[in-house]
Design a protein around this motif. Sequence first.
Motif, PDB file in Angstrom:
ATOM      1  N   ILE A  95      43.142  29.022  55.715  1.00  0.00           N
ATOM      2  CA  ILE A  95      42.141  28.529  56.022  1.00  0.00           C
ATOM      3  C   ILE A  95      42.167  27.016  57.154  1.00  0.00           C
ATOM      4  CG2 ILE A  95      39.556  28.149  56.521  1.00  0.00           C
ATOM      5  CD1 ILE A  95      39.493  30.421  53.978  1.00  0.00           C
ATOM      6  N   ASP A  96      41.585  27.216  58.189  1.00  0.00           N
ATOM      7  CA  ASP A  96      41.935  25.419  59.879  1.00  0.00           C
ATOM      8  C   ASP A  96      39.974  24.727  58.877  1.00  0.00           C
ATOM      9  OD1 ASP A  96      44.403  26.392  60.541  1.00  0.00           O
ATOM     10  OD2 ASP A  96      43.018  27.945  62.265  1.00  0.00           O
ATOM     11  N   LEU A  97      40.517  23.569  58.326  1.00  0.00           N
ATOM     12  CA  LEU A  97      39.310  23.104  58.481  1.00  0.00           C
ATOM     13  C   LEU A  97      38.634  22.379  59.810  1.00  0.00           C
ATOM     14  CD1 LEU A  97      40.206  21.719  55.113  1.00  0.00           C
ATOM     15  CD2 LEU A  97      39.082  23.443  54.980  1.00  0.00           C
ATOM     16  N   ASP A  98      37.297  22.090  59.275  1.00  0.00           N
ATOM     17  CA  ASP A  98      37.023  21.351  60.864  1.00  0.00           C
ATOM     18  C   ASP A  98      36.753  20.191  59.663  1.00  0.00           C
ATOM     19  OD1 ASP A  98      34.773  20.621  62.657  1.00  0.00           O
ATOM     20  OD2 ASP A  98      33.586  22.511  62.760  1.00  0.00           O
ATOM     21  N   MET A  99      37.044  19.570  60.012  1.00  0.00           N
ATOM     22  CA  MET A  99      36.838  17.869  60.004  1.00  0.00           C
ATOM     23  C   MET A  99      35.918  16.792  60.443  1.00  0.00           C
ATOM     24  SD  MET A  99      39.234  17.853  57.715  1.00  0.00           S
ATOM     25  CE  MET A  99      39.309  16.147  57.204  1.00  0.00           C
ATOM     26  N   ARG A 100      35.445  17.712  61.897  1.00  0.00           N
ATOM     27  CA  ARG A 100      34.474  16.459  62.734  1.00  0.00           C
ATOM     28  C   ARG A 100      33.423  17.031  62.132  1.00  0.00           C
ATOM     29  NH1 ARG A 100      35.620  17.129  69.184  1.00  0.00           N
ATOM     30  NH2 ARG A 100      37.644  16.084  68.822  1.00  0.00           N
ATOM     31  N   ASN A 101      33.086  18.280  61.376  1.00  0.00           N
ATOM     32  CA  ASN A 101      31.637  18.406  60.720  1.00  0.00           C
ATOM     33  C   ASN A 101      31.684  19.008  59.469  1.00  0.00           C
ATOM     34  OD1 ASN A 101      30.424  18.472  64.118  1.00  0.00           O
ATOM     35  ND2 ASN A 101      31.565  20.659  63.910  1.00  0.00           N
ATOM     36  N   ASN A 102      32.570  19.437  58.733  1.00  0.00           N
ATOM     37  CA  ASN A 102      32.619  19.335  57.560  1.00  0.00           C
ATOM     38  C   ASN A 102      33.233  18.662  56.566  1.00  0.00           C
ATOM     39  OD1 ASN A 102      31.374  21.777  57.782  1.00  0.00           O
ATOM     40  ND2 ASN A 102      32.553  22.921  58.680  1.00  0.00           N
ATOM     41  N   PHE A 103      33.153  17.398  57.154  1.00  0.00           N
ATOM     42  CA  PHE A 103      33.965  16.456  56.221  1.00  0.00           C
ATOM     43  C   PHE A 103      33.183  15.122  55.462  1.00  0.00           C
ATOM     44  CE2 PHE A 103      36.355  12.560  56.133  1.00  0.00           C
ATOM     45  CZ  PHE A 103      37.278  12.343  55.143  1.00  0.00           C
ATOM     46  N   GLN A 104      32.510  15.016  54.982  1.00  0.00           N
ATOM     47  CA  GLN A 104      32.128  13.555  54.015  1.00  0.00           C
ATOM     48  C   GLN A 104      33.179  12.629  53.215  1.00  0.00           C
ATOM     49  OE1 GLN A 104      28.966  14.657  52.368  1.00  0.00           O
ATOM     50  NE2 GLN A 104      27.931  12.229  51.901  1.00  0.00           N
ATOM     51  N   LYS A 105      33.544  11.665  53.523  1.00  0.00           N
ATOM     52  CA  LYS A 105      33.965  10.890  53.093  1.00  0.00           C
ATOM     53  C   LYS A 105      33.208   9.373  51.957  1.00  0.00           C
ATOM     54  CE  LYS A 105      37.327   7.719  52.009  1.00  0.00           C
ATOM     55  NZ  LYS A 105      37.098   6.734  50.596  1.00  0.00           N
ATOM     56  N   MET A 106      33.433   9.544  50.966  1.00  0.00           N
ATOM     57  CA  MET A 106      32.010   8.794  49.696  1.00  0.00           C
ATOM     58  C   MET A 106      32.061   6.914  50.127  1.00  0.00           C
ATOM     59  SD  MET A 106      30.951  11.375  48.119  1.00  0.00           S
ATOM     60  CE  MET A 106      31.063  12.452  49.096  1.00  0.00           C
ATOM     61  N   PRO A 107      30.868   6.403  49.802  1.00  0.00           N
ATOM     62  CA  PRO A 107      31.396   4.502  50.165  1.00  0.00           C
ATOM     63  C   PRO A 107      31.462   4.194  48.949  1.00  0.00           C
ATOM     64  CG  PRO A 107      29.325   6.050  49.298  1.00  0.00           C
ATOM     65  CD  PRO A 107      30.237   7.118  49.502  1.00  0.00           C
ATOM     66  N   ASP A 108      32.758   3.496  49.097  1.00  0.00           N
ATOM     67  CA  ASP A 108      33.370   2.495  47.776  1.00  0.00           C
ATOM     68  C   ASP A 108      34.613   2.659  47.511  1.00  0.00           C
ATOM     69  OD1 ASP A 108      31.894  -0.030  49.895  1.00  0.00           O
ATOM     70  OD2 ASP A 108      30.186   0.626  48.233  1.00  0.00           O
ATOM     71  N   VAL A 109      34.550   4.317  47.041  1.00  0.00           N
ATOM     72  CA  VAL A 109      34.961   5.435  46.572  1.00  0.00           C
ATOM     73  C   VAL A 109      36.243   6.113  47.193  1.00  0.00           C
ATOM     74  CG1 VAL A 109      33.768   4.932  44.098  1.00  0.00           C
ATOM     75  CG2 VAL A 109      33.871   6.736  45.417  1.00  0.00           C
ATOM     76  N   ASP A 110      37.245   5.991  46.796  1.00  0.00           N
ATOM     77  CA  ASP A 110      38.324   6.956  47.348  1.00  0.00           C
ATOM     78  C   ASP A 110      38.534   8.673  46.806  1.00  0.00           C
ATOM     79  OD1 ASP A 110      40.987   7.882  48.568  1.00  0.00           O
ATOM     80  OD2 ASP A 110      42.522   7.707  46.481  1.00  0.00           O
ATOM     81  N   LEU A 111      37.217   9.321  47.556  1.00  0.00           N
ATOM     82  CA  LEU A 111      37.041  10.260  47.218  1.00  0.00           C
ATOM     83  C   LEU A 111      36.272  10.674  48.924  1.00  0.00           C
ATOM     84  CD1 LEU A 111      34.696  10.423  43.503  1.00  0.00           C
ATOM     85  CD2 LEU A 111      37.320  11.494  44.399  1.00  0.00           C
ATOM     86  N   ALA A 112      36.146  12.317  48.596  1.00  0.00           N
ATOM     87  CA  ALA A 112      35.515  12.447  49.677  1.00  0.00           C
ATOM     88  C   ALA A 112      35.674  14.022  49.064  1.00  0.00           C
ATOM     89  CB  ALA A 112      36.942  12.233  50.916  1.00  0.00           C
ATOM     90  N   THR A 113      34.496  14.867  50.417  1.00  0.00           N
ATOM     91  CA  THR A 113      34.231  16.192  50.651  1.00  0.00           C
ATOM     92  C   THR A 113      34.659  17.367  51.338  1.00  0.00           C
ATOM     93  OG1 THR A 113      31.976  15.793  50.635  1.00  0.00           O
ATOM     94  CG2 THR A 113      32.524  15.801  48.447  1.00  0.00           C
ATOM     95  N   ILE A 114      35.109  18.251  51.067  1.00  0.00           N
ATOM     96  CA  ILE A 114      35.575  19.315  52.694  1.00  0.00           C
ATOM     97  C   ILE A 114      35.002  20.808  51.716  1.00  0.00           C
ATOM     98  CG2 ILE A 114      37.195  19.839  53.812  1.00  0.00           C
ATOM     99  CD1 ILE A 114      38.955  17.669  52.728  1.00  0.00           C
ATOM    100  N   SER A 115      34.312  21.217  53.509  1.00  0.00           N
ATOM    101  CA  SER A 115      33.670  22.506  53.535  1.00  0.00           C
ATOM    102  C   SER A 115      34.862  23.628  54.354  1.00  0.00           C
ATOM    103  CB  SER A 115      32.512  22.762  53.812  1.00  0.00           C
ATOM    104  OG  SER A 115      31.510  22.454  54.666  1.00  0.00           O
ATOM    105  N   PHE A 116      34.367  24.205  53.958  1.00  0.00           N
ATOM    106  CA  PHE A 116      35.192  25.990  54.726  1.00  0.00           C
ATOM    107  C   PHE A 116      34.445  27.067  54.034  1.00  0.00           C
ATOM    108  CE2 PHE A 116      36.959  25.825  50.185  1.00  0.00           C
ATOM    109  CZ  PHE A 116      37.551  28.089  50.160  1.00  0.00           C
TER     110      PHE A 116
END
Length: 326
Positions: free
Chosen positions: A111-132
């Motif tokens: 599934i192609d990911l929409d990184m502009r609208n469905n991506f969130q980088k967590m502050p100060d830690v190496d974590l991120a969330t992506i939705s599809f």
Amino acid sequence: MLFNTCNRYLVPIFLVATTVLLVPQVMAARQEARAILAREVGAIAKKTVVRIESSDGSFGSGVIIGRTESGTQNVYTVLTAGHVVKCSECQYQIVTPVPIDTASEKKRVKIDLDMRNNFQKMPDVDLATISFESTSTFAIGTIGNSEYADEGSPVYVAGFPKPGQAIKRIALQFTGGMISSRIEEGDRDPKARNNGYDIAYTNITRAGMSGGPVFDAAGRIIAIHGQGDRNSQNAEAGNKDTVPTLIDDEKTGFNLGIPMQTFLKLQPQATEVVGAKIDDSPLNYQLSDRTMTIGTPNRKFIQKVRTRGQSSQIFDVTKVSEQTPD
């Protein structure tokens, strides 16, 4: 006759009293999570771990931690390591697990990911969330309490490593190990930024498994994997005249992850926002009985578990189940 008559009324009273005394014990037992077999944790990993592919040829792993609904679509949230999706100019695809609903085809899909609208980088830690979004139904990993993962606690890491010399295809790998150390708040070096990597373990990991989940013995996600410790003593010593050798760059066998309590502090409304499931109950490592269920497709059987010709002291197979093909 009087004695018999009294017994007739005393027996029910005794049973009621016994029941009342036992209820609190049963309720207390239900508040603890039960340790399960490694193969059961592996089944959870197979249903929840995803592969994240980048247009630059790199890839990593992630785990589904939540599901909400948007019209006729299911919206799934994947938690991964931030460096897995650090390329701002790249296009990303997610390779899903096998759907669990019978209406869908039993295979992974991209599934192609929409990184502009469905991506969130967590502050100060190496974590991120992506939705599809998808009309298919996928399993969701349960978030556990990483504070219960002390040194010596058994853990499992799952992810999609890059192909090696013998394993030439990309396949989900599931490895066992234990917590080797934890970095507590007071032990952190204020001059060294560790990006949230406060928990270490002995599981085998390879490049490509970054972003994959670390499970406890109950199959709950307690950390996100993302680093492997390496021998680099010469480089760390700052000796400019010494060139690090290949041995210096070898992995030590210790690997690091970001505890889920760190994620929950940054996303305290995870249950409401992404539909996450959280189970922060303590883990009971003692099995309530010595039975397990095994079976083969469309055939029932009972098999005694033996170790070197002797009955296993851990499990006796006394239950029968019928399994169906995947």
